[in-house]
Design an enzyme around this catalytic site. Structure first.
Site, PDB file in Angstrom:
ATOM      1  CB  THR A  48      -0.943   0.029   1.222  1.00  0.00           C
ATOM      2  OG1 THR A  48      -0.163  -0.110   2.416  1.00  0.00           O
ATOM      3  CG2 THR A  48      -1.959  -1.091   1.140  1.00  0.00           C
ATOM      4  CB  SER A 141      18.345  -7.246   5.884  1.00  0.00           C
ATOM      5  OG  SER A 141      18.113  -7.746   4.569  1.00  0.00           O
ATOM      6  CD  GLU A 179      16.310  -0.496  -0.019  1.00  0.00           C
ATOM      7  OE1 GLU A 179      15.796  -1.545  -0.477  1.00  0.00           O
ATOM      8  OE2 GLU A 179      16.211  -0.158   1.167  1.00  0.00           O
ATOM      9  CG  ASP A 191      10.795  -1.971   3.572  1.00  0.00           C
ATOM     10  OD1 ASP A 191       9.642  -2.179   3.993  1.00  0.00           O
ATOM     11  OD2 ASP A 191      11.329  -2.644   2.673  1.00  0.00           O
ATOM     12  CE1 TYR A 248       7.832  -4.545  -2.436  1.00  0.00           C
ATOM     13  CE2 TYR A 248       8.323  -3.099  -4.285  1.00  0.00           C
ATOM     14  CZ  TYR A 248       7.879  -3.280  -2.992  1.00  0.00           C
ATOM     15  OH  TYR A 248       7.470  -2.193  -2.265  1.00  0.00           O
TER      16      TYR A 248
END
Length: 264
Positions: A48, A141, A179, A191, A248
């Protein structure tokens, strides 16, 4: 039936000591300091964040510790307790998106993202990582690594964003860019926000609607399990999780296509 193994968090003092010792053993000198950022568990709100919705994550006691020292040049040298005999190296000058392979892309990408954003004072650094956040388990992580790196670089290069919640949003954006663009691991920001903005005894209600200010996007919600004698059990299903394996990104594109068809 196999026995159950619990992964205990590293204490603050032990994490600092272990990261410092790995830095000394690898680079032969003292680090400028040690920084840390936690992994996270999302209580509700999967997929979301990049759909402008609501999430409710908490930070884990499991953290990544980073011993770091800035350099005068633009070389980045990295070592991890996963393989303490292997030193990864990258060069920031002329670095392009996806220009670093493997795990080193995550911390190197943070410095690259800062320089891309105009923080020209950011240069190279030596860093040693020690972590108890389980790898490949969906516990962020990678965010623990990028966020600890962002906090460290913010300190050693005097950017001044780490001291306030609103300022940390700038660092979160650097971690997200690392990322997404350097490591090729599509992420929506859940995250990194959890890693940098959660407080003890609370979950954060993260509203990812575009246009909200840093203050308005997050509210602290009481989630003090100790107060009620409860524990949260996170179970490893043994199904390996990897952000940059393509699944993903495929789900994200599917959500974006559905939003476009619905006129959002």
């Amino acid at each position: 039936m196999s026995s159950v193994e619990f992964i205990e968090p590293i204490s603050h003092d032990d994490g600092v000591a272990r990261a410092t010792e790995l830095f000394r053993a690898t680079f032969g000198e003292e680090p400028a300091g040690v920084w840390a950022a936690p992994g996270r568990v999302n209580l509700i709100g999967e997929h979301t964040d990049y759909n402008a919705g609501l999430c409710l994550p908490i930070a884990l006691p499991h953290r990544t510790f980073l011993a770091l020292k800035p350099r005068e040049d633009t070389t980045v040298r990295l070592v991890s307790d996963v393989n303490p005999t292997a030193v990864a190296e990258a060069e920031l000058n002329g670095l392009k998106a996806r220009g670093v392979d493997g795990w080193a892309a995550y911390p190197t990408g943070v410095a690259w993202a800062m320089r891309e954003a105009g923080f020209d004072q950011v240069r190279g650094f030596d860093a040693a990582f020690v972590s108890c956040v389980p790898l490949g388990s969906g516990l962020s992580s990678s965010a623990a690594m990028t966020c600890s790196t962002a906090l460290a670089l913010d300190d050693v290069y005097g950017l001044g964003y780490g001291a306030t919640d609103e300022g940390r949003v700038t660092l979160i954006n650097m971690a997200i860019k690392s990322e997404n663009d350097m490591a090729g691991a599509s992420t929506g920001g859940l995250d990194q926000n959890a890693s940098m903005r959660c407080t003890a005894g609370h979950a954060i209600r993260l509203d990812c609607m575009p246009g909200l200010s840093a203050v308005d996007s997050v509210s602290q919600q009481e989630f003090d399990l100790d107060k009620y004698g409860l524990e949260l059990l996170v179970v490893d299903t043994q199904a390996h999780h990897q952000l940059n394996d393509g699944q993903y990104e495929q789900r994200r594109r599917t959500c974006e296509q559905a939003a476009e068809l619905l006129g959002y």
